[in-house]
Design an enzyme around this catalytic site. Sequence first.
Site, short mmCIF file in Angstrom:
data_model
loop_
_atom_site.label_atom_id
_atom_site.label_comp_id
_atom_site.label_asym_id
_atom_site.label_seq_id
_atom_site.Cartn_x
_atom_site.Cartn_y
_atom_site.Cartn_z
N ASP A 29 -1.04 -10.92 -6.27
CA ASP A 29 -1.46 -10.00 -5.22
C ASP A 29 -2.99 -9.99 -5.37
OD1 ASP A 29 -2.60 -7.52 -3.86
OD2 ASP A 29 -0.53 -7.10 -3.97
N ILE A 30 -3.78 -10.31 -4.36
CA ILE A 30 -5.19 -10.39 -4.33
C ILE A 30 -5.93 -9.13 -4.75
CG2 ILE A 30 -5.50 -12.60 -3.73
CD1 ILE A 30 -6.80 -11.24 -1.07
N HIS A 93 8.44 -8.67 1.24
CA HIS A 93 7.97 -9.06 -0.07
C HIS A 93 8.12 -8.13 -1.24
CE1 HIS A 93 4.88 -6.50 2.26
NE2 HIS A 93 4.42 -6.03 1.06
N HIS A 95 7.22 -6.68 -4.61
CA HIS A 95 5.90 -6.22 -5.69
C HIS A 95 6.48 -5.98 -7.12
CE1 HIS A 95 2.72 -4.93 -2.73
NE2 HIS A 95 3.70 -4.47 -2.02
#
Length: 130
Positions: A29-30, A93, A95
Site C-alpha cells: 500500500d503506498i 482487496h 489489507h
Amino acid sequence: MASIFTKIINGEIPCYKVAEDNDFFAFLDINPNAKGHTLCVPKKEVDKILDLDEETYLGLMSFSRKVGKAIEEVVPCNRVGISVIGLEVPHVHVHLIPLNSMSDAFFKKKESLSAKEFKEISEAIAAKFK
C-alpha cells in the site's frame, strides 16, 4: 473502465510487488498504516468481495494467508491484521497490516516511507513468499 488495481496488475501503474500467481497479485500500500502494509487482489476485477465466486474467494484468502505469513517473517509486529473494507477502490482487496496496537488498524495513522524503504520491504516479503 479498469480500476487502478487492474492498471497496477497490468503494469500500467508502477507498484512495489510482493507476490503474484496466476489469479492473484499482492503489492505494498503506498499510503500504509504500517511498514509492510500490503494489498492482495484477485486479477479478475470484481467490486465486492461477496460477489466473488466461491473458488476465487477461497483462493484469495489462501493467497492472502501466504503473503501474511511472509510479512510476519520480515516485519517486526505482534500480528498481521486482515481487513476487507472495499470502499476506496471498486476492486476487491484484502489489507494485510502489521499490527502492534489496535490503533494501527484504524486507517488514521499513516506511515511515511522512502522509495528505498518501500523497495527493501517489498523485496524482503517477496523473498519469503517464494
